[in-house]
Structures are given as C-alpha cells and as structure tokens.
Design an enzyme around this catalytic site. Sequence first.
Site, mmCIF file in Angstrom:
data_model
loop_
_atom_site.group_PDB
_atom_site.id
_atom_site.type_symbol
_atom_site.label_atom_id
_atom_site.label_comp_id
_atom_site.label_asym_id
_atom_site.label_seq_id
_atom_site.Cartn_x
_atom_site.Cartn_y
_atom_site.Cartn_z
ATOM 1 C CG ASP A 1 30.033 -28.019 14.585
ATOM 2 O OD1 ASP A 1 29.708 -28.149 13.397
ATOM 3 O OD2 ASP A 1 29.213 -27.849 15.509
ATOM 4 C CG ASP B 1 36.935 -28.279 17.884
ATOM 5 O OD1 ASP B 1 35.949 -28.985 18.166
ATOM 6 O OD2 ASP B 1 36.855 -27.053 17.683
ATOM 7 C CG ASP C 1 33.161 -31.878 18.410
ATOM 8 O OD1 ASP C 1 31.936 -31.689 18.514
ATOM 9 O OD2 ASP C 1 33.978 -30.956 18.183
#
Lengths: 174, 174
Positions: free
Chosen positions: B8, B133, B6
């Site tokens: 961000d 996240d 990922d």
Amino acid sequence: MTLFVDMDEVIADTYGAHVEWYNKDFNAALTLEECHGKEVWQMVPEKHQQSVRLHATRPGFFRTLDPIANSREVLKELNNKYEVFIASAAMQFPNSLQEKSDWLDEHFPFIHWKNRILCGEKHILKGDVLIDDRSYNLQRFTGERPLLFTSPHNVHTNGFERAMDWEDIAAKFL
Amino acid sequence: MTLFVDMDEVIADTYGAHVEWYNKDFNAALTLEECHGKEVWQMVPEKHQQSVRLHATRPGFFRTLDPIANSREVLKELNNKYEVFIASAAMQFPNSLQEKSDWLDEHFPFIHWKNRILCGEKHILKGDVLIDDRSYNLQRFTGERPLLFTSPHNVHTNGFERAMDWEDIAAKFL
C-alpha cells in the site's frame, strides 16, 4: 525471545483432515497409523491422489480444522512469556488466507493480528525459535533453535531437535 | 541481497483510492495536493472520518487499486537481480488477504507466491532493504537500508533515506 509457530500440523490438524476428507469422499477407511512416514496423497490409489492434493483449494478445508491437542493451552502460556508469532506458508492457496485468519480468531484469539504471518518461505523470518513440521523450513531458518514438530509424515525425519507434542514444548519452554 | 517491498502506497495506490472513494461517496472534490502531510481521514469532516477509515473493510477496495507509476517495470528488473519479497502488513483486514493475492497475480505475476508475505509487523523480516511508506515499519527494521517511499502522508517525515518514486529506486539499485 521470539518464537515462530507454524499452523498446519503444528496447531491445526491438517493431516487428520486430509484423511477424514479422503475417507468421506471415497468411502474409504484409511487410518493415521498406516500413513506414518508418508504424505496422505501417497497413501491412496493413484486415481485419487489429485483429489487429495486439491483438498487445500476446497472452501472450508482450512476453516474447519481441529486444533492440535494442548496447542491452545500451551501457546497461551508461551504468548504471555515470549514474543510469539504464528507463521504459515499459505500463499500458495489464496483461498486459505481469510480462512486461516478466521480460524485463528476462533481458536487462538489471544494471538493478535500483529503477530500473524502468512508467507511463502520462512527463511526471511528473524527470530530465535521456529516450531515447524517441515524439515525444509527448519533447514533454512537462521534462528538458534529450529524444532521439528512431530507429524505422521515426518516420523522418520532425522537431524533436528524434535518436539513430540505440545506437552513436550511446554516442558522445553515453560 | 534481499529486498522487502511494501504494497500500500508503494506499489499500490491506496492513498489515491481513499480520496477517490471518499469523493464518490460524498460527492466531494478532495485533491491529493491538499492532503499533503496528512492521512486522508484527517482531511474530511469529522462525521465522514469513520467512513474513510472503513474503506479498507469494503469488498473490492484492495482488489481495484491502481499500481503506482513505474512500479511494475522497475520491480520486474529488481526481481531479476535480487531476492525480492512483497511484504504487506495486511492482517488487520482479513477481507484484504485474498484481494491482495489476486491483485499481485494480476499486476505483478512475476512475484512468485513464495515471495509474498502478509503480516502484522515487519521487524520480524530478515533482509537488507525495506522499501516502505511508514516510518514505524522502517524504525524497527534491522536490515542495513530502510528506505522511506514518498507518499502524500509522509512528505514532512524526516530521518530516513528517501525514495521519491520508482525511477529513484531504479537509480539506486539498477
């Protein structure tokens, strides 16, 4: 069932735009018919090939493409019946990314942003069907039904189940 | 082995930027520590929440993020050893698409455009590892090893193997 649908030359008439932009830039009269079996850049004098290859980097090129005939109507119905994702190998042209998103907003507003994929390669897609005009994308797709969507450049390509046009796709899936 | 990583809050410090932009806009002094277990917008007065939620639509927000500590060094080594793809759920913010591509060019030039994915949902990714996240991305991932990358907002999230930071990822995979 999960279907992935390519953009360029499947729902967006990129090939037609290459011919149109070339003809306008060089006051030429290339026709789709004479291009059959070739890429557009292969059909023009060598000194103009780079110009055709750079269409994809020019502002507005992807934003102003025409939708392929019947793609909106059929995709809307497919989208009601299956899990449909638009999957475009666009990362080579960063300038195209927002244009492609805006183009989908205009012509395919029923495709939610959650169902849009801009990527580099397509073998990382997990699903059942990939509708694409490029044999190299279909070759590496691991889903059960890769479908070659007919485009002027691939008319002589063999070895894949073919979708001639969007009416053909409707007949297969609706 | 195919790893999806990922952007961000995994390789790009979006959370820190939200705090920084909020503090600058409202002359505030919010700290990362007090945000633990929450989204940044949840930590500000109600009249400022919309402003924080709109950071993602502001020009330059994604382009100017700091890389997460050690992400470049570790990802470069992972990239030499495995098939590594960056996969960011970015389609909600069309303005972010080119910024994310340009940001990768600057900070992660060794990630080829073929290995970059901007998408809406991640359950369509076919591979072995997803480092993310967001628990909702990990929940639907069908690969064998979903890994929750620690971010201020997810410190209280349970039920996933956790990667505390990039040194932790190095220890797991290198």
